[in-house]
Motif scaffolding. Structure first.
Motif, PDB file in Angstrom:
ATOM      1  N   LYS A 260     -11.660   0.635  -1.896  1.00  0.00           N
ATOM      2  CA  LYS A 260     -10.320   1.227  -2.026  1.00  0.00           C
ATOM      3  C   LYS A 260      -9.911   2.010  -0.778  1.00  0.00           C
ATOM      4  O   LYS A 260      -8.733   2.086  -0.453  1.00  0.00           O
ATOM      5  CB  LYS A 260     -10.266   2.135  -3.253  1.00  0.00           C
ATOM      6  CG  LYS A 260     -10.355   1.396  -4.567  1.00  0.00           C
ATOM      7  CD  LYS A 260     -10.266   2.374  -5.733  1.00  0.00           C
ATOM      8  CE  LYS A 260     -10.557   1.751  -7.071  1.00  0.00           C
ATOM      9  NZ  LYS A 260      -9.817   0.585  -7.419  1.00  0.00           N
TER      10      LYS A 260
ATOM     11  N   VAL B 146      -7.562   0.171   1.931  1.00  0.00           N
ATOM     12  CA  VAL B 146      -6.238  -0.374   1.607  1.00  0.00           C
ATOM     13  C   VAL B 146      -5.225  -0.146   2.724  1.00  0.00           C
ATOM     14  O   VAL B 146      -4.573  -1.087   3.181  1.00  0.00           O
ATOM     15  CB  VAL B 146      -5.716   0.202   0.273  1.00  0.00           C
ATOM     16  CG1 VAL B 146      -4.254  -0.157   0.056  1.00  0.00           C
ATOM     17  CG2 VAL B 146      -6.565  -0.300  -0.884  1.00  0.00           C
ATOM     18  N   GLU B 147      -5.072   1.069   3.171  1.00  0.00           N
ATOM     19  CA  GLU B 147      -4.047   1.371   4.166  1.00  0.00           C
ATOM     20  C   GLU B 147      -4.273   0.597   5.463  1.00  0.00           C
ATOM     21  O   GLU B 147      -3.341  -0.011   6.008  1.00  0.00           O
ATOM     22  CB  GLU B 147      -4.014   2.879   4.452  1.00  0.00           C
ATOM     23  CG  GLU B 147      -2.864   3.282   5.349  1.00  0.00           C
ATOM     24  CD  GLU B 147      -2.747   4.792   5.492  1.00  0.00           C
ATOM     25  OE1 GLU B 147      -2.014   5.221   6.407  1.00  0.00           O
ATOM     26  OE2 GLU B 147      -3.369   5.543   4.717  1.00  0.00           O
TER      27      GLU B 147
ATOM     28  N   GLU C 267       1.266  -0.881  -2.578  1.00  0.00           N
ATOM     29  CA  GLU C 267       0.978  -1.209  -3.969  1.00  0.00           C
ATOM     30  C   GLU C 267       0.397  -2.620  -4.074  1.00  0.00           C
ATOM     31  O   GLU C 267      -0.580  -2.840  -4.798  1.00  0.00           O
ATOM     32  CB  GLU C 267       2.252  -1.097  -4.826  1.00  0.00           C
ATOM     33  CG  GLU C 267       2.778   0.317  -4.984  1.00  0.00           C
ATOM     34  CD  GLU C 267       3.528   0.839  -3.750  1.00  0.00           C
ATOM     35  OE1 GLU C 267       3.601   2.074  -3.594  1.00  0.00           O
ATOM     36  OE2 GLU C 267       4.010   0.022  -2.928  1.00  0.00           O
TER      37      GLU C 267
ATOM     38  N   GLN D 162      -3.089  -2.673  -2.660  1.00  0.00           N
ATOM     39  CA  GLN D 162      -3.999  -2.018  -3.609  1.00  0.00           C
ATOM     40  C   GLN D 162      -4.381  -2.977  -4.733  1.00  0.00           C
ATOM     41  O   GLN D 162      -5.546  -3.053  -5.126  1.00  0.00           O
ATOM     42  CB  GLN D 162      -3.368  -0.758  -4.189  1.00  0.00           C
ATOM     43  CG  GLN D 162      -4.259  -0.021  -5.181  1.00  0.00           C
ATOM     44  CD  GLN D 162      -5.527   0.514  -4.552  1.00  0.00           C
ATOM     45  OE1 GLN D 162      -5.455   1.269  -3.601  1.00  0.00           O
ATOM     46  NE2 GLN D 162      -6.680   0.108  -5.062  1.00  0.00           N
ATOM     47  N   LYS D 163      -3.407  -3.739  -5.239  1.00  0.00           N
ATOM     48  CA  LYS D 163      -3.699  -4.708  -6.298  1.00  0.00           C
ATOM     49  C   LYS D 163      -4.683  -5.768  -5.806  1.00  0.00           C
ATOM     50  O   LYS D 163      -5.559  -6.200  -6.547  1.00  0.00           O
ATOM     51  CB  LYS D 163      -2.414  -5.371  -6.795  1.00  0.00           C
ATOM     52  CG  LYS D 163      -1.589  -4.483  -7.685  1.00  0.00           C
ATOM     53  CD  LYS D 163      -0.355  -5.218  -8.184  1.00  0.00           C
ATOM     54  CE  LYS D 163       0.483  -4.299  -9.041  1.00  0.00           C
ATOM     55  NZ  LYS D 163       1.706  -4.962  -9.522  1.00  0.00           N
TER      56      LYS D 163
ATOM     57  N   ASP E 188      -8.087  -4.159  -5.670  1.00  0.00           N
ATOM     58  CA  ASP E 188      -8.563  -4.019  -7.055  1.00  0.00           C
ATOM     59  C   ASP E 188      -9.092  -5.358  -7.580  1.00  0.00           C
ATOM     60  O   ASP E 188     -10.148  -5.409  -8.221  1.00  0.00           O
ATOM     61  CB  ASP E 188      -7.441  -3.520  -7.977  1.00  0.00           C
ATOM     62  CG  ASP E 188      -7.065  -2.072  -7.734  1.00  0.00           C
ATOM     63  OD1 ASP E 188      -7.826  -1.342  -7.057  1.00  0.00           O
ATOM     64  OD2 ASP E 188      -5.984  -1.668  -8.216  1.00  0.00           O
TER      65      ASP E 188
END
Length: 181
Positions: free
Chosen positions: A24, A27-28, A59, A62-63, A66
């Motif tokens: 996680k 992500v950025e 977003e 991030q998905k 995930d």
């Protein structure tokens, strides 16, 4: 397989890059890769249910991460973040998994390489392929590794050829542009 990659994911360090399991916290930085319009056509999105891996929001990125974590937990595939050693910049990801099929490529592995376009260069890709060649056959219990390189991916093709990969010269599961080793 001597080690179970899904119980303990190894970290690999080469001259130019380090590979470690995507998390996680990436992500950025990974959004720079997946929002790079020059890079997206080089990604292998074959058999990915229409996902082209072009993400322009945090977003959506991030998905994706995930989903990659879910897939790792369920032993579908492993995503490693590609980190440039001299700057610690996260420049993309690779994915590897074992797939079984009937025919010529039974017990094969698929290696996906997603890099920011400015890092789509032979030396970086060769470092990634060195890791694959040295570790992934045993780690994933595969006899052949397949990876995709469209004709426009000249640096990737040079790296593949110098690392012992050959073009399969036919379609693989209805897709073109695969190399094997």
């Amino acid at each position: 397989m001597s080690k179970n990659v899904y119980e303990q994911c190894p970290i690999y360090e080469k001259e130019l890059i380090t590979l470690r399991k995507t998390s996680k916290e990436d992500v950025e930085d990974l959004l720079k890769c997946y929002s790079d319009e020059k890079a997206v056509p080089l990604f292998n999105s074959d058999n990915c249910n229409g996902d082209d891996f072009h993400y322009i929001t945090m977003e959506r990125m991030q998905k994706a991460v995930d989903f990659w974590e879910f897939s790792y937990a369920n032993k579908y595939f492993v995503r490693w973040t590609v980190i440039l050693n001299n700057t610690n910049e996260k420049i993309g990801t690779i994915e590897m998994f074992h797939a079984s099929a009937e025919g010529d490529f039974n017990h094969y592995g698929i290696l996906r390489i997603d890099l920011q376009s400015k890092y789509e260069i032979q030396s970086i890709i060769e470092d990634i392929l060195d890791v694959s060649n040295e570790f992934f056959y045993e780690l994933f219990g595969v006899e052949v590794v397949l990876t995709k390189a469209i004709p426009e991916a000249s640096e990737r093709i040079l790296a593949l050829k110098s690392s012992g990969f050959k073009h399969i010269n036919r379609k693989f599961r209805n897709y073109d542009d695969y190399y094997y080793r």
